[in-house]
Scaffold this motif. Structure first.
Motif, short mmCIF file in Angstrom:
data_model
loop_
_atom_site.label_atom_id
_atom_site.label_comp_id
_atom_site.label_asym_id
_atom_site.label_seq_id
_atom_site.Cartn_x
_atom_site.Cartn_y
_atom_site.Cartn_z
N UNK A 1 -39.38 -72.80 30.79
CA UNK A 1 -38.57 -72.54 29.61
C UNK A 1 -38.56 -71.06 29.23
N UNK A 2 -39.63 -70.34 29.65
CA UNK A 2 -39.71 -68.91 29.35
C UNK A 2 -39.18 -68.04 30.49
N UNK A 3 -38.52 -68.67 31.46
CA UNK A 3 -37.99 -67.91 32.59
C UNK A 3 -36.86 -67.00 32.14
N UNK A 4 -36.95 -65.73 32.53
CA UNK A 4 -35.90 -64.77 32.23
C UNK A 4 -35.54 -64.04 33.53
N UNK A 5 -34.29 -63.74 33.68
CA UNK A 5 -33.82 -63.05 34.89
C UNK A 5 -33.18 -61.71 34.54
N UNK B 1 -28.96 -58.21 42.91
CA UNK B 1 -30.26 -58.00 42.28
C UNK B 1 -30.65 -59.23 41.47
N UNK B 2 -31.86 -59.74 41.67
CA UNK B 2 -32.30 -60.95 40.98
C UNK B 2 -33.81 -60.85 40.75
N UNK B 3 -34.17 -60.36 39.60
CA UNK B 3 -35.58 -60.26 39.20
C UNK B 3 -35.90 -61.36 38.20
N UNK B 4 -37.02 -62.04 38.41
CA UNK B 4 -37.42 -63.13 37.52
C UNK B 4 -38.67 -62.72 36.75
N UNK B 5 -38.72 -63.13 35.50
CA UNK B 5 -39.87 -62.86 34.63
C UNK B 5 -40.24 -64.16 33.93
#
Length: 286
Positions: A33-37, A262-266
């Motif tokens: 649920x806290x995944x940010x891209x 570009x696809x960065x996940x946080x």
């Protein structure tokens, strides 16, 4: 038959020791649920990328210009004094533009003392530096110079705050390359002029251009290198010009086109970042 009652499992929580009723490889839907891209991702335009890459091309042109002056002195096509005097004049003008309105007599006196000290010690030690690597073969000298100048290109500060940047390594590599090449010249005076040119190209010029860099600053040094290479070696001129144009126009085009992938996940798996307390954020962290 008595009905079997099944106890309801406790809700899954992000705590390693509180989920004994769940298998080890269980992943709850709330975990992501806290995944940010693509947080804090900036999309660059082609014009911005082209202007930014000129810093790298400028450093390549500095190395090329330094090697051109070395070749001129090695072949005795130009005397060392003919190289030294214009370089000193251009450096003086650059110093005046760099200091600008901040220039004062006390500041000029301090800078003059530093300049005289460096030039005097360089002139006194030039006979020793001229013979320091004279016993080493020319092939070894040129190979070593290639790698140390490549290190200078890799570790130079291009305005990015990354771990690979090291001004000390970059500067020491360039000066070491100049010392290696100085042993191939005919006299100690030639070696002294080469070391002065190394200081101008790799110490003074970056200081002057770093604070007020503009993409158009690359044009004069690129043009001078092309004109000099035209008389020295046409194949090297083609290689230098094609490499510069490829880096300055083709590479930014590829970079801009590839930005959409570009696809960065946080998420909660990211490492914790400890912020240093400063005057600006001290009240917020307390």
């Amino acid at each position: 038959m008595p009905k079997k009652t099944q106890e309801k499992r406790k809700p899954w929580v992000k705590n390693l020791y509180s989920n004994r009723e769940y298998p080890d490889n269980y992943t709850d839907a709330s975990f992501l649920k806290d995944l940010r891209t693509n947080l804090h991702v900036r999309i660059y335009t082609y014009r911005e990328a082209t202007a930014g890459i000129t810093v790298l091309n400028n450093q390549i042109s500095c190395i090329a210009g330094f090697l051109i002056l070395y070749q001129m002195m090695l072949s005795d096509s130009v005397s060392p004094t003919t190289i030294l005097l214009p370089s000193c004049g251009i450096t003086g003008l650059g110093y005046l533009c760099y200091r600008g309105r901040k220039l004062s007599m006390p500041l000029l006196g301090e800078d003059s003392k530093t300049l005289v000290t460096v030039v005097l010690f360089g002139y006194l030690f030039s006979p020793m530096l001229h013979t320091l690597t004279q016993a080493i073969s020319t092939d070894t000298i040129y190979t070593t110079t290639f790698f140390v100048l490549l290190a200078n290109l890799m570790f130079t500060n291009y305005g990015l705050d990354v771990a690979v940047v090291s001004k000390a390594i970059s500067l020491n590599a360039a000066i070491f390359g100049a010392i290696c090449l100085a042993s191939r010249l005919s006299t100690s005076y030639h070696a002294f002029v080469l070391l002065v040119e190394a200081a101008i190209f790799f110490v003074l010029y970056p200081i002057i251009t770093e604070s007020n860099w503009h993409a158009l600053f690359m044009i004069p040094i690129f043009a001078v290198c092309c004109v000099a290479l035209y008389w020295i070696s046409r194949p090297v001129l083609c290689l230098y010009a094609c490499t510069t144009l490829f880096i300055n126009f083709v590479c930014p085009f590829i970079f801009v086109r590839q930005q959409k992938y570009k696809f960065n996940i946080h998420g909660p798996w990211d490492e914790a970042i400890v912020e240093e307390n400063t005057d600006e954020n001290l009240d917020e962290n307390l």
